[in-house]
Design an enzyme around this catalytic site. Structure first.
Site, short mmCIF file in Angstrom:
data_model
loop_
_atom_site.label_atom_id
_atom_site.label_comp_id
_atom_site.label_asym_id
_atom_site.label_seq_id
_atom_site.Cartn_x
_atom_site.Cartn_y
_atom_site.Cartn_z
N SER A 55 0.82 -1.21 0.00
CA SER A 55 0.00 0.00 0.00
C SER A 55 0.86 1.26 0.00
O SER A 55 2.04 1.24 0.37
CB SER A 55 -0.92 0.02 1.22
N HIS A 104 -0.59 3.23 5.04
CA HIS A 104 0.03 2.58 6.19
C HIS A 104 -0.06 3.49 7.41
O HIS A 104 -0.40 3.05 8.53
CB HIS A 104 1.50 2.26 5.90
N SER A 146 3.93 -7.56 1.83
CA SER A 146 5.39 -7.43 1.94
C SER A 146 5.87 -7.60 3.37
O SER A 146 7.05 -7.85 3.60
CB SER A 146 5.82 -6.05 1.43
N GLU A 197 -1.12 -14.52 4.66
CA GLU A 197 -1.11 -14.32 3.21
C GLU A 197 -1.60 -15.58 2.51
O GLU A 197 -1.37 -16.69 2.98
CB GLU A 197 0.29 -13.95 2.71
N THR A 229 -8.54 -12.45 -1.51
CA THR A 229 -8.85 -13.73 -2.16
C THR A 229 -8.14 -14.88 -1.46
O THR A 229 -7.33 -14.68 -0.54
CB THR A 229 -8.39 -13.73 -3.63
#
Length: 229
Positions: free
Chosen positions: A61, A66, A90, A118, A225
């Site tokens: 982002s 952030h 990340s 993640e 997703t």
């Protein structure tokens, strides 16, 4: 939100975000200064206030987002807390969360934990490598754990969480994340369809378990997703 901040150094970028009124809290500024964006954003110009692709349909982002998340969740980040960072990407914001906890825990021995989740194993590998490049103690000392999974399901193993940050847009707020939020906790999540303007929504859970929703602003995020989508 759109800002025009850029620098040739991480410290310079954070200073510009302060001057532009994006960062108001000095502890947030210090956490972001200590977390060098170039270690998490492998591009030619990492110190520009914009999102960047990190592969596998994910992004890091923009720095102002952030900063927004850290300021919004600041009062829920405290000694002994547990934080869930969904779509941790990340690992940048995950590291900032951990550093804010440390800054608030100078006189405390309570053990805290930040979980990053993640959906893609390569992103898990990428973020762990970034975190180790930044500070080997994040992983070695158990301050941060990065796991693979469907972020919409959260991570029951370490629940409940004092605060939950979602770094990708959910079509609807995942009920399981609300279930894993601790009473008197806060969840921050962009909600809306992929490719459309979404809304950054704040969900506060009262001591009795009631959910209080507040819409904060319009945003555009990549969709939340799983590995099969």
């Amino acid at each position: 939100m759109a800002w025009r901040s850029q620098s040739d150094s991480n410290e310079g970028l954070i200073q510009q975000l302060k001057e532009n009124g994006i960062i108001k809290n000095e502890m947030v500024a210090n956490a972001m200064k200590m977390t060098d964006r170039k270690l998490y954003c492998r591009v030619a110009y990492p110190y520009v206030d914009r999102p960047h692709s990190i592969g596998f349909s994910a992004t890091i982002s923009a720095p102002h987002m952030h900063a927004f998340a850290l300021e919004n969740l600041f009062d829920f980040i405290k000694p002994g807390c547990r934080i869930l960072d969904v779509g941790s990407g990340s690992g940048f914001l995950t590291a900032c969360f951990s550093r804010l906890i440390d800054a608030k825990s100078v006189n405390s021995n309570e053990k805290s934990l930040v979980i990053g989740i993640e959906h893609h194993p390569k992103l898990v590998e990428f973020s762990i490598g970034n975190l180790n490049s930044d500070d080997i103690k994040f992983i070695e000392e158990g301050k941060i754990k990065i796991i693979q999974g469907d972020g919409r399901l959260g991570c029951k193993e370490f629940a409940p969480y004092d605060c939950i940050h979602v770094g990708a847009a959910a079509a609807d707020i995942p009920s399981e994340l609300l279930n894993q939020l601790k009473p008197n906790g806060r969840l921050l999540c962009p909600v809306g369809l992929a490719g459309e303007t979404q809304q950054m929504e704040q969900y506060d859970k009262t001591a009795s378990g009631e959910i209080m929703k507040k819409t904060l602003m319009s945003v555009v995020y990549v969709p939340l997703t799983d590995l099969n989508e």
